[in-house]
Structures are given as structure tokens and as C-alpha cells.
Design a protein around this motif. Structure first.
Motif, PDB file in Angstrom:
ATOM      1  N   ALA A  15       0.962  -1.188   0.033  1.00 21.23           N
ATOM      2  CA  ALA A  15      -0.034   0.076   0.141  1.00 21.23           C
ATOM      3  C   ALA A  15       0.821   1.313   0.126  1.00 21.23           C
ATOM      4  N   HIS A  16       1.970   1.257   0.832  1.00 16.20           N
ATOM      5  CA  HIS A  16       2.857   2.398   0.854  1.00 16.20           C
ATOM      6  C   HIS A  16       3.510   2.478  -0.542  1.00 16.20           C
ATOM      7  N   THR A  17       3.875   1.667  -1.250  1.00 19.50           N
ATOM      8  CA  THR A  17       4.618   1.712  -2.323  1.00 19.50           C
ATOM      9  C   THR A  17       3.644   2.173  -3.476  1.00 19.50           C
ATOM     10  N   PHE A 102       8.683  -5.065 -10.792  1.00 22.08           N
ATOM     11  CA  PHE A 102       8.866  -5.935  -9.612  1.00 22.08           C
ATOM     12  C   PHE A 102       9.653  -5.117  -8.602  1.00 22.08           C
ATOM     13  N   ALA A 103       8.883  -5.289  -7.341  1.00 24.53           N
ATOM     14  CA  ALA A 103       9.359  -4.465  -6.306  1.00 24.53           C
ATOM     15  C   ALA A 103      10.146  -5.439  -5.430  1.00 24.53           C
ATOM     16  N   ASP A 104      11.666  -5.361  -5.443  1.00 21.41           N
ATOM     17  CA  ASP A 104      12.461  -6.121  -4.693  1.00 21.41           C
ATOM     18  C   ASP A 104      12.369  -5.883  -3.100  1.00 21.41           C
ATOM     19  N   ASP A 105      12.942  -6.660  -2.471  1.00 21.57           N
ATOM     20  CA  ASP A 105      12.779  -6.680  -1.067  1.00 21.57           C
ATOM     21  C   ASP A 105      13.277  -5.366  -0.286  1.00 21.57           C
ATOM     22  N   GLY A 106      14.216  -4.531  -1.064  1.00 24.18           N
ATOM     23  CA  GLY A 106      14.350  -2.991  -0.410  1.00 24.18           C
ATOM     24  C   GLY A 106      13.150  -2.260  -0.527  1.00 24.18           C
ATOM     25  N   CYS A 107      12.252  -2.270  -1.243  1.00 25.50           N
ATOM     26  CA  CYS A 107      11.297  -1.718  -1.312  1.00 25.50           C
ATOM     27  C   CYS A 107      10.517  -1.716   0.021  1.00 25.50           C
ATOM     28  N   ASN A 149       6.733 -12.249 -22.959  1.00 27.86           N
ATOM     29  CA  ASN A 149       7.385 -11.143 -23.944  1.00 27.86           C
ATOM     30  C   ASN A 149       7.024  -9.715 -23.488  1.00 27.86           C
ATOM     31  N   HIS A 150       6.078  -9.519 -22.198  1.00 28.41           N
ATOM     32  CA  HIS A 150       5.942  -8.632 -21.838  1.00 28.41           C
ATOM     33  C   HIS A 150       6.989  -7.685 -21.091  1.00 28.41           C
ATOM     34  N   LEU A 151       7.291  -6.514 -21.752  1.00 32.27           N
ATOM     35  CA  LEU A 151       8.375  -5.798 -20.915  1.00 32.27           C
ATOM     36  C   LEU A 151       8.319  -5.666 -19.394  1.00 32.27           C
ATOM     37  N   TRP A 152       9.022  -5.772 -18.598  1.00 35.25           N
ATOM     38  CA  TRP A 152       8.838  -5.567 -17.101  1.00 35.25           C
ATOM     39  C   TRP A 152      10.210  -4.865 -16.509  1.00 35.25           C
ATOM     40  N   HIS A 153      10.017  -4.103 -15.528  1.00 36.89           N
ATOM     41  CA  HIS A 153      11.242  -3.452 -14.911  1.00 36.89           C
ATOM     42  C   HIS A 153      11.287  -3.791 -13.516  1.00 36.89           C
ATOM     43  N   ARG A 154      12.336  -3.728 -12.817  1.00 39.22           N
ATOM     44  CA  ARG A 154      12.660  -4.094 -11.405  1.00 39.22           C
ATOM     45  C   ARG A 154      13.160  -2.969 -10.756  1.00 39.22           C
ATOM     46  N   ALA A 155      12.765  -2.716  -9.655  1.00 37.98           N
ATOM     47  CA  ALA A 155      13.104  -1.598  -8.500  1.00 37.98           C
ATOM     48  C   ALA A 155      13.731  -2.368  -7.199  1.00 37.98           C
ATOM     49  N   ALA A 156      14.889  -1.810  -6.879  1.00 37.03           N
ATOM     50  CA  ALA A 156      15.519  -2.407  -5.789  1.00 37.03           C
ATOM     51  C   ALA A 156      15.132  -1.682  -4.257  1.00 37.03           C
ATOM     52  N   ASN A 157      14.900  -0.682  -4.703  1.00 38.01           N
ATOM     53  CA  ASN A 157      14.097   0.157  -3.230  1.00 38.01           C
ATOM     54  C   ASN A 157      13.264   1.250  -3.806  1.00 38.01           C
ATOM     55  N   ASP A 158      12.691   1.892  -2.722  1.00 33.50           N
ATOM     56  CA  ASP A 158      11.924   3.139  -3.105  1.00 33.50           C
ATOM     57  C   ASP A 158      12.188   4.290  -3.964  1.00 33.50           C
ATOM     58  N   THR A 159      13.452   4.545  -3.868  1.00 33.45           N
ATOM     59  CA  THR A 159      14.112   5.716  -4.702  1.00 33.45           C
ATOM     60  C   THR A 159      14.180   5.114  -5.880  1.00 33.45           C
ATOM     61  N   GLU A 160      14.623   4.015  -6.389  1.00 30.90           N
ATOM     62  CA  GLU A 160      14.836   3.493  -7.712  1.00 30.90           C
ATOM     63  C   GLU A 160      13.198   3.212  -8.264  1.00 30.90           C
TER      64      GLU A 160
END
Length: 276
Positions: A15-17, A102-107, A149-160
Motif C-alpha cells: 500500500a505504501h509503495t 517487480f518491487a524487490d525486498d528493498g522496497c 514477452n511483456h516488458l518488465w522493470h525491477r526496482a531495488a528500493n523506493d528511490t529506484e
């Protein structure tokens, strides 16, 4: 009206993210939409979700480790899915523009992972197995998306994550251009409807001297007439474009064209009341 983007995420986990993403989208003038689902709501929420997503121009899904609440019955189109998974799959089936992050564990997580996907009934005989089953379903969903085939992104933390959304603004801008084109077309139709209403009412001089204040006054006092004129125009345009799509010889292109025409019609109708 602003272009609407549905933000899909498991509420108990992200919810925060999700709110962070909504804040980033609001700054350049988008209208973020989401649905809080905690699993305690009565009934089946899929129809409500369909209506919300149909009224949006695109969907952003933030994918974590949590499976989330699921419908009371297996979905006939997508098999067993959580409500959050359903949101993405339904948007994709409707031809909506979709983005995956994809929100990694740092988020930021609203709950620790070991507190997610537990049974609501405290007397459940095997909460660990219940949680493990849902965790496996979510992991399978994650892997399927990453292999697709869908483009996806990964975020290591909230800033990213925030930077990812900022960098996607060029893609979001395409929705704004499409929305602006639709809005200009609607405004042209509004002028035509106002002129028609003025003539029908016998006010021929209104056609010559019509100003913004007259149009506003007419819209304020006869919204049902304006709405009906628009509805007829939208349906007329739909019938014309469906007929044109039927002339395509390639069945795949024909089906794709008819699907796109139907989605445009549905979106226009869903936004009609707000515009009027």
C-alpha cells in the motif's frame, strides 16, 4: 478530466509503495486509481474491478511476494488467480496498455513477508500449508511474467521505484496524447449537439450568436439531452467503425480492429457522465 492509470498491487504488502507511485503520477497530471482489497470484503469483487479498469487508460502493476486475497470461485478465463493478478490479466485481455514493476525486498513493505497470505480464520488447522500454497501461486505468477514477452522493470528500493516511474513518463505521455485527441473529438461533437438542440428548440438566432456562456447555460439546464446526443454519436461512430473492420480479410486483424473499436466505445461511454 485527466488520463486515468490503474495502480495494481497487493494492499496488505505494498500500500505504501502504491501511494508513492500515485504521488509521482499525480504531479504531471494523471489520475491514479486503485482498489484496496484486504480479503474481508463480502461477495465477488471482479465485476467492480472490471468497471474500474474499463474506465482507465492503462494499468501499472507493482509485483511483490504476496499473493493477496482471491475471488470466491476460480476465474473461468484466467483459472485460479488472486484479485491483484486478475487486475493485470483482465487489463491485458481488454487491450489496455500495461506496465510491470517487480518491487524487490528493498522496497517498503507494509507487512513482513511471514505475515502475508495467512488464513483469516485463526482456528485454521494448518496455516503454514495455507500460506505456502499461496506463496507458490504467486511465485509461479512472477515467473510466468518474467518469461513472457511483456516488458518488465525491477526496482531495488523506493528511490529506484520512483525513478522508474519518472522514466516511464514518455510512455505515459502517449496516453495523454490519445486522451487529448479523444477530448478534442468530444468537444467537436458537443458543439454539434448544442447546435442541433438550438435548432430543434427553434432558437435559430442562437446558432448565429452562440457563445461559451450560452453553451454552458444550455448544458446546465439540459444535461440529459446533451448526454443522449453524445450517446447516439458514440454508438453511431461505433457502428460505422465496426462495419469498416468487417471488411478486413485477415481474421486476426479483423478481430483486433473490432476489439479496439469496442474498447474505445466502452471507454467513451464510461467517461460520458463525467464530461457532461
Amino acid at each position: 478530466m485527466k488520463p486515468r492509470l490503474f495502480i495494481s498491487a497487493v494492499t496488505a504488502e505494498l500500500a505504501h509503495t502504491r501511494q508513492l507511485v500515485a504521488n509521482v503520477l499525480s504531479r504531471p497530471g494523471y489520475d491514479p486509481v486503485w482498489q484496496d482489497i484486504f480479503g474481508t470484503e463480502p461477495g465477488d469483487l471482479r465485476q467492480m474491478l472490471r468497471g474500474q479498469i474499463d474506465g482507465c487508460d492503462g494499468l501499472i502493476q507493482i509485483i511483490g511476494r504476496g499473493y493477496g486475497a482471491e475471488p470466491p470461485a476460480v476465474d473461468p478465463q484466467f483459472d485460479r488467480v488472486s484479485y491483484t493478478q486478475f487486475e493485470f490479466l483482465y487489463a491485458q485481455s481488454r487491450g489496455k496498455k500495461t506496465w510491470l514493476i517487480f518491487a524487490d525486498d528493498g522496497c517498503t513493505r507494509d507487512r513482513p513477508l511471514d505475515q502475508l497470505d495467512l488464513p483469516r480464520d485463526p482456528s485454521h488447522p494448518d496455516p503454514a500449508a495455507y500460506q505456502a500454497e499461496r506463496r507458490a501461486l504467486q511465485e509461479s505468477y512472477r515467473q510466468q511474467l518474467q518469461k513472457s514477452n511483456h516488458l518488465w522493470h525491477r526496482a531495488a528500493n523506493d528511490t529506484e521505484l520512483e525513478l522508474k516511474i519518472e522514466r516511464l513518463k514518455d510512455e505515459f505521455a502517449q496516453l495523454r496524447r490519445q486522451f487529448s485527441a479523444w477530448q478534442r473529438n468530444v468537444k467537436r461533437n458537443l458543439v454539434a449537439a448544442l447546435v442541433l438542440l438550438a435548432v430543434v428548440a427553434g432558437g435559430v438566432l442562437w446558432v448565429v450568436n452562440m457563445t461559451h456562456s450560452v453553451a454552458k447555460q444550455l448544458a446546465e439546464h439540459k444535461p440529459e439531452l446533451i448526454r443522449e446526443q453524445f450517446r447516439k454519436q458514440i454508438e453511431k461512430t461505433y457502428e460505422k467503425e465496426i462495419a469498416e473492420a468487417d471488411t478486413l480479410t485477415d481474421w486476426q486483424k479483423r478481430d483486433a480492429a473490432k476489439k479496439a473499436v469496442a474498447e474505445l466505445r466502452d471507454r467513451n461511454l464510461s467517461q460520458l457522465d463525467e464530461f457532461v
